[in-house]
Design a protein around this motif. Structure first.
Motif, short mmCIF file in Angstrom:
data_model
loop_
_atom_site.label_atom_id
_atom_site.label_comp_id
_atom_site.label_asym_id
_atom_site.label_seq_id
_atom_site.Cartn_x
_atom_site.Cartn_y
_atom_site.Cartn_z
N PHE A 1 0.83 -1.20 0.00
CA PHE A 1 0.00 0.00 0.00
C PHE A 1 0.87 1.25 0.00
N VAL A 2 0.50 2.19 -0.86
CA VAL A 2 1.27 3.42 -1.04
C VAL A 2 0.28 4.58 -0.91
N VAL A 3 0.37 5.31 0.18
CA VAL A 3 -0.61 6.37 0.45
C VAL A 3 0.00 7.72 0.09
N MET A 4 -0.05 8.04 -1.20
CA MET A 4 0.46 9.33 -1.66
C MET A 4 -0.62 10.40 -1.48
N ASP A 5 -0.18 11.60 -1.15
CA ASP A 5 -1.13 12.70 -1.00
C ASP A 5 -1.66 13.17 -2.36
N PHE A 6 -0.73 13.35 -3.32
CA PHE A 6 -1.15 13.98 -4.57
C PHE A 6 -0.10 13.70 -5.64
N HIS A 7 -0.55 13.32 -6.83
CA HIS A 7 0.39 13.22 -7.94
C HIS A 7 -0.36 13.48 -9.25
N TRP B 1 5.95 13.52 -14.46
CA TRP B 1 5.06 13.10 -13.38
C TRP B 1 5.53 13.79 -12.11
N VAL B 2 4.60 14.39 -11.38
CA VAL B 2 4.94 15.15 -10.18
C VAL B 2 4.27 14.52 -8.97
N ILE B 3 5.07 14.25 -7.93
CA ILE B 3 4.57 13.69 -6.68
C ILE B 3 4.72 14.76 -5.60
N VAL B 4 3.65 14.99 -4.85
CA VAL B 4 3.68 16.00 -3.78
C VAL B 4 3.20 15.36 -2.49
N ASP B 5 3.97 15.58 -1.42
CA ASP B 5 3.57 15.10 -0.09
C ASP B 5 3.44 16.32 0.81
N ALA C 1 10.86 7.98 -1.81
CA ALA C 1 11.47 7.02 -2.73
C ALA C 1 10.48 5.91 -3.08
N LEU C 2 9.70 5.47 -2.09
CA LEU C 2 8.68 4.46 -2.36
C LEU C 2 7.62 5.01 -3.31
N TYR C 3 7.23 6.26 -3.14
CA TYR C 3 6.26 6.88 -4.03
C TYR C 3 6.81 6.94 -5.46
N ALA C 4 8.08 7.31 -5.58
CA ALA C 4 8.69 7.38 -6.90
C ALA C 4 8.72 5.99 -7.55
N TYR C 5 9.02 4.97 -6.76
CA TYR C 5 9.04 3.61 -7.28
C TYR C 5 7.64 3.22 -7.78
N TYR C 6 6.61 3.59 -7.01
CA TYR C 6 5.23 3.29 -7.41
C TYR C 6 4.90 3.93 -8.76
N VAL C 7 5.19 5.22 -8.89
CA VAL C 7 4.88 5.93 -10.13
C VAL C 7 5.69 5.35 -11.29
N GLN C 8 6.95 5.04 -11.04
CA GLN C 8 7.81 4.45 -12.07
C GLN C 8 7.22 3.14 -12.58
N GLN C 9 6.75 2.31 -11.66
CA GLN C 9 6.20 1.01 -12.05
C GLN C 9 4.81 1.13 -12.68
N LYS C 10 3.98 1.96 -12.12
CA LYS C 10 2.59 2.06 -12.59
C LYS C 10 2.51 2.65 -14.00
N VAL D 1 9.71 14.97 -7.44
CA VAL D 1 9.16 14.64 -6.13
C VAL D 1 9.40 15.80 -5.17
N TYR D 2 8.34 16.19 -4.45
CA TYR D 2 8.44 17.34 -3.55
C TYR D 2 7.78 17.05 -2.20
N ASN D 3 8.37 17.63 -1.17
CA ASN D 3 7.69 17.77 0.11
C ASN D 3 7.29 19.23 0.25
#
Length: 311
Positions: free
Chosen positions: A185-191, A200-204, A219-228, A238-240
């Motif tokens: 399970f990968v609980v990303m806030d917003f991408h 692709w932009v990931i924001v936490d 890093a886990l979020y980036a792996y998820y987006v890379q795979q999906k 990727v940003y905080n």
């Protein structure tokens, strides 16, 4: 159709991994002995108690959940209507939820005992009967700060200026993937995907301070987006967004980072399997075999400290 099973399905998440590394006993309560505790019949009262304690919400967690909820709502509303919320609206909504949590916690104890997934119970009130005055004042100030910084954030400014160029990722509840046949399970806030930059932009969103764990989580979020989406890391940003300070931090990841997160996953799964009496049904070992942490500072904010005090 929902099926009642004697034991939970085994899965993995970074929060599950962190729970195990902080205290195996807490891990047992959280992921095994609370199972089926939401049922009102054909379940032992002990499991109901553990489930109730699992549902306690410390103020920092409750505050973060409420802020994240209204940020998600604000973004979705803006994407549909083109109208951003005002600071006053966001503060009003969040205060309303905090007040509801306080009322539930102080006036509806019995209702919470019967339906702990339908009512709030603040951990501080459950254990001490009150909220410390300085804690209340601190979070009153934080509400204004976090929403001010959200509205001024580079992420929200980009959303409002490039709405037609952004392809928003799927809702949070559907974010999971399989690694070695294990549900992760990968609980990303917003991408989202930005068509103008081909990224692709990931924001936490963070409502607390910076943590050493932030990089591993992202890093886990980036792996998820890379795979999906089958995209190279170079196409992922990727940003905080630290909402207390208004600081934005960018992260860059390499294949080595992806190998590290997979190594963490593999090592963590092996550790978790030590607490399975049966690897096929995911039946746990006895509670006593889930060791209690020796670092007692972990216990001060633990939902389950009532149970450990009974031992």
């Amino acid at each position: 159709m929902f099926e009642i099973t004697p034991y939970p399905t085994f899965s993995w998440s970074l929060s599950r991994h962190k729970t195990l590394t902080s205290c195996a006993r807490k891990y047992g309560y959280e992921y095994y002995f609370s199972h089926n505790g939401w049922l009102s019949y054909n379940v032992e009262p002990y499991h109901q108690l553990v489930y109730r304690l699992k549902k306690l919400q410390p103020m920092p967690i409750l505050f973060g959940q409420i802020v994240h909820r209204f940020i998600e709502q604000a973004i979705n509303d803006y994407l549909q209507t083109g109208k951003p919320p005002t600071l006053e609206e966001l503060i009003h909504w969040a205060r309303g939820q905090l007040n509801a949590a306080f009322i539930d916690s102080t006036r509806h104890l019995e209702s919470w005992r019967q339906k702990p997934n339908k009512y709030y119970m603040m951990q501080e009130i459950y254990y001490t009967g009150k909220l410390p005055t300085d804690l209340v004042q601190d979070y009153k100030e934080r509400i204004k700060l976090v929403f001010e910084h959200f509205l001024r954030s580079e992420t929200f400014q980009q959303i409002t200026s490039q709405r037609g160029s952004l392809r928003i990722g799927e809702p949070e509840q559907f974010r999971s993937m399989k690694i070695n046949d294990i549900q992760v399970f990968v609980v990303m806030d917003f991408h989202y995907f930005n068509e103008l930059t081909d990224k692709w932009v990931i924001v936490d969103w963070k409502t607390g301070g910076e943590s050493d764990d932030d990089r591993q989580q992202l890093a886990l979020y980036a792996y998820y987006v890379q795979q999906k989406y089958r995209v190279p890391l170079e196409q992922i940003e990727v940003y905080n967004e630290y909402l207390l300070t208004g600081k934005r931090k960018k992260y860059s990841f390499t294949d080595f980072d992806m190998e590290n997160i997979l190594h963490t996953f593999q090592y963590s799964v092996l550790e978790m399997k030590k607490y399975q009496a049966d690897i096929f049904s995911n039946e746990p070992v006895d509670l006593e075999d889930f060791e209690q942490t020796q670092e007692k500072w972990h216990c001060r904010g633990c939902n389950f400290r009532e149970l450990c005090a009974q031992k």
